[in-house]
Design an enzyme around this catalytic site. Sequence first.
Site, PDB file in Angstrom:
ATOM      1  N   ARG A   1       0.815  -1.214   0.000  1.00 47.90           N
ATOM      2  CA  ARG A   1       0.000   0.000   0.000  1.00 47.90           C
ATOM      3  C   ARG A   1       0.850   1.267   0.000  1.00 47.90           C
ATOM      4  O   ARG A   1       0.356   2.346  -0.341  1.00 47.90           O
ATOM      5  CB  ARG A   1      -0.946  -0.011   1.192  1.00 47.90           C
ATOM      6  CG  ARG A   1      -1.939  -1.138   1.051  1.00 47.90           C
ATOM      7  CD  ARG A   1      -3.131  -1.022   1.948  1.00 47.90           C
ATOM      8  NE  ARG A   1      -3.466  -2.263   2.591  1.00 47.90           N
ATOM      9  CZ  ARG A   1      -3.764  -3.392   1.973  1.00 47.90           C
ATOM     10  NH1 ARG A   1      -3.739  -3.455   0.659  1.00 47.90           N
ATOM     11  NH2 ARG A   1      -4.061  -4.483   2.641  1.00 47.90           N
TER      12      ARG A   1
ATOM     13  N   HIS B   1       0.168   5.307  -1.636  1.00 51.27           N
ATOM     14  CA  HIS B   1       0.265   6.526  -0.838  1.00 51.27           C
ATOM     15  C   HIS B   1       1.477   7.369  -1.234  1.00 51.27           C
ATOM     16  O   HIS B   1       1.484   8.574  -1.010  1.00 51.27           O
ATOM     17  CB  HIS B   1       0.321   6.162   0.649  1.00 51.27           C
ATOM     18  CG  HIS B   1      -0.964   5.610   1.167  1.00 51.27           C
ATOM     19  ND1 HIS B   1      -1.819   6.322   1.982  1.00 51.27           N
ATOM     20  CD2 HIS B   1      -1.564   4.408   0.976  1.00 51.27           C
ATOM     21  CE1 HIS B   1      -2.879   5.590   2.273  1.00 51.27           C
ATOM     22  NE2 HIS B   1      -2.743   4.420   1.673  1.00 51.27           N
ATOM     23  N   ASP B   2       2.480   6.738  -1.822  1.00 48.35           N
ATOM     24  CA  ASP B   2       3.642   7.485  -2.288  1.00 48.35           C
ATOM     25  C   ASP B   2       3.366   8.133  -3.642  1.00 48.35           C
ATOM     26  O   ASP B   2       3.538   9.345  -3.817  1.00 48.35           O
ATOM     27  CB  ASP B   2       4.854   6.557  -2.390  1.00 48.35           C
ATOM     28  CG  ASP B   2       6.137   7.311  -2.715  1.00 48.35           C
ATOM     29  OD1 ASP B   2       6.252   8.483  -2.294  1.00 48.35           O
ATOM     30  OD2 ASP B   2       7.021   6.739  -3.370  1.00 48.35           O
TER      31      ASP B   2
ATOM     32  N   GLY C   1       4.000  12.221  -7.080  1.00 57.00           N
ATOM     33  CA  GLY C   1       4.698  11.199  -7.846  1.00 57.00           C
ATOM     34  C   GLY C   1       5.412  10.179  -6.978  1.00 57.00           C
ATOM     35  O   GLY C   1       5.510  10.307  -5.761  1.00 57.00           O
TER      36      GLY C   1
ATOM     37  N   ASP D   1       8.192   9.061  -5.425  1.00 60.68           N
ATOM     38  CA  ASP D   1       9.476   9.682  -5.097  1.00 60.68           C
ATOM     39  C   ASP D   1       9.978   9.331  -3.700  1.00 60.68           C
ATOM     40  O   ASP D   1      10.934   9.932  -3.208  1.00 60.68           O
ATOM     41  CB  ASP D   1       9.377  11.204  -5.229  1.00 60.68           C
ATOM     42  CG  ASP D   1       8.272  11.801  -4.344  1.00 60.68           C
ATOM     43  OD1 ASP D   1       7.658  11.045  -3.550  1.00 60.68           O
ATOM     44  OD2 ASP D   1       8.022  13.014  -4.442  1.00 60.68           O
TER      45      ASP D   1
ATOM     46  N   ASN E   1      -3.020   8.552   6.404  1.00 63.64           N
ATOM     47  CA  ASN E   1      -1.904   7.628   6.572  1.00 63.64           C
ATOM     48  C   ASN E   1      -1.701   7.131   7.999  1.00 63.64           C
ATOM     49  O   ASN E   1      -1.303   5.987   8.215  1.00 63.64           O
ATOM     50  CB  ASN E   1      -0.604   8.282   6.100  1.00 63.64           C
ATOM     51  CG  ASN E   1      -0.601   8.571   4.618  1.00 63.64           C
ATOM     52  OD1 ASN E   1      -1.399   8.012   3.869  1.00 63.64           O
ATOM     53  ND2 ASN E   1       0.286   9.449   4.180  1.00 63.64           N
TER      54      ASN E   1
ATOM     55  N   PRO F   1      -7.590   9.583  -0.269  1.00 60.98           N
ATOM     56  CA  PRO F   1      -8.982   9.374   0.161  1.00 60.98           C
ATOM     57  C   PRO F   1      -9.056   8.725   1.534  1.00 60.98           C
ATOM     58  O   PRO F   1      -8.112   8.087   1.992  1.00 60.98           O
ATOM     59  CB  PRO F   1      -9.535   8.430  -0.910  1.00 60.98           C
ATOM     60  CG  PRO F   1      -8.333   7.638  -1.340  1.00 60.98           C
ATOM     61  CD  PRO F   1      -7.176   8.614  -1.290  1.00 60.98           C
TER      62      PRO F   1
ATOM     63  N   HIS G   1      -6.774  -4.613  -2.036  1.00 62.06           N
ATOM     64  CA  HIS G   1      -7.344  -5.014  -0.757  1.00 62.06           C
ATOM     65  C   HIS G   1      -7.670  -6.501  -0.722  1.00 62.06           C
ATOM     66  O   HIS G   1      -8.309  -6.977   0.214  1.00 62.06           O
ATOM     67  CB  HIS G   1      -8.597  -4.192  -0.455  1.00 62.06           C
ATOM     68  CG  HIS G   1      -8.288  -2.793  -0.030  1.00 62.06           C
ATOM     69  ND1 HIS G   1      -9.251  -1.829   0.184  1.00 62.06           N
ATOM     70  CD2 HIS G   1      -7.102  -2.176   0.208  1.00 62.06           C
ATOM     71  CE1 HIS G   1      -8.682  -0.697   0.554  1.00 62.06           C
ATOM     72  NE2 HIS G   1      -7.374  -0.878   0.568  1.00 62.06           N
TER      73      HIS G   1
ATOM     74  N   ASP H   1     -10.793  -9.076   3.021  1.00 61.19           N
ATOM     75  CA  ASP H   1     -11.674 -10.000   2.317  1.00 61.19           C
ATOM     76  C   ASP H   1     -11.565 -11.361   2.988  1.00 61.19           C
ATOM     77  O   ASP H   1     -10.880 -11.506   4.002  1.00 61.19           O
ATOM     78  CB  ASP H   1     -11.391 -10.049   0.808  1.00 61.19           C
ATOM     79  CG  ASP H   1     -10.167 -10.876   0.421  1.00 61.19           C
ATOM     80  OD1 ASP H   1      -9.461 -11.394   1.306  1.00 61.19           O
ATOM     81  OD2 ASP H   1      -9.911 -11.015  -0.789  1.00 61.19           O
TER      82      ASP H   1
END
Length: 314
Positions: free
Chosen positions: A44, A48-49, A54, A56, A76, A145, A175, A227
């Site tokens: 994940r 988030h990166d 971008g 990075d 986060n 989000p 997920h 799941d």
Amino acid sequence: MAVAVQPLRPGFYSETCPPAEFIVRDVMRKALIREPRSVASVMRLQFHDCFVNGCDGSVLLDDTPDMLGEKLALSNINSLRSFEVVDEAKEALEAACPGIVSCADIVVLAARDAVALTGGPDWEVRLGRKDCLTASQEDSDNIMPSPRADATSLITLFSQFNLSVKDLIALSGSHSIGEARCFSIMFRLYNQSGSGKPDPAIEPGFREKLDQLCPIGGDENVTGPLDATPTMFDNQYFKDLVAGKGFLNSDQTLFTSPRTRPYVRLFSKDQDKFFKAFVEGMLKMGDLQIEQPVEVRTNCRVANSRSVDVLMES
């Protein structure tokens, strides 16, 4: 110090650090044995990166006296973990090939390996990213989000990065592995949209299980599987959404929305099509870059200049 966007290609380290990809996969394999959930957490990190300025390595930076990084951003702080696995990979790479492999590339390699090691597809990743010098908690808060997100807001977000509705649904399939905290679903269990009632999209039997896992007044740090097969990368995630058994609101909304439902149905019936679309989405997301000052960090948690400052202070 480089500033331009870096060209990306498979086999980028074939001459400068031939064992690079093997080293990262070996670290991920060991992490999977120690704690299966950790590889999902590392995967994940790419999302988030890459969505914040971008791919990075910005999400890996710790806060400094003059910079609030992304780790404590609202999106986060309750979801990102296992940074130590990236640290382990970086240490091994620095021992083998000092100053060659960027932290940003480690994140992308590790995400691919998390999928492959848990039964999902394997693919060739394009490499050659460099690491940024700063991070922005504000940018992360404005972009990433929350678990409460609905399909419309997710479609809008992904479109900003030239990612299609199909990409959104396929990438949400990340997920397929991992867990999430009760904190992320309390509102949909007991106060969906401020109604004081549960989300009506939750299948009643599944709702009872979630009530037992996450009771009112209970420990919101307790985790539940995303799941029914949380250690196996497969299309069970989509089958669960069709059955009304999505853990997060941002997952279940993909089936309740008419705009996204067809792809959820498709992937629930055809795992091969899901795998193909997932790889395409990961490659597109991995190409996100912006022009900025960059380097190859020796420590993924701090910019090289800051590393020198810390050494001098000590």
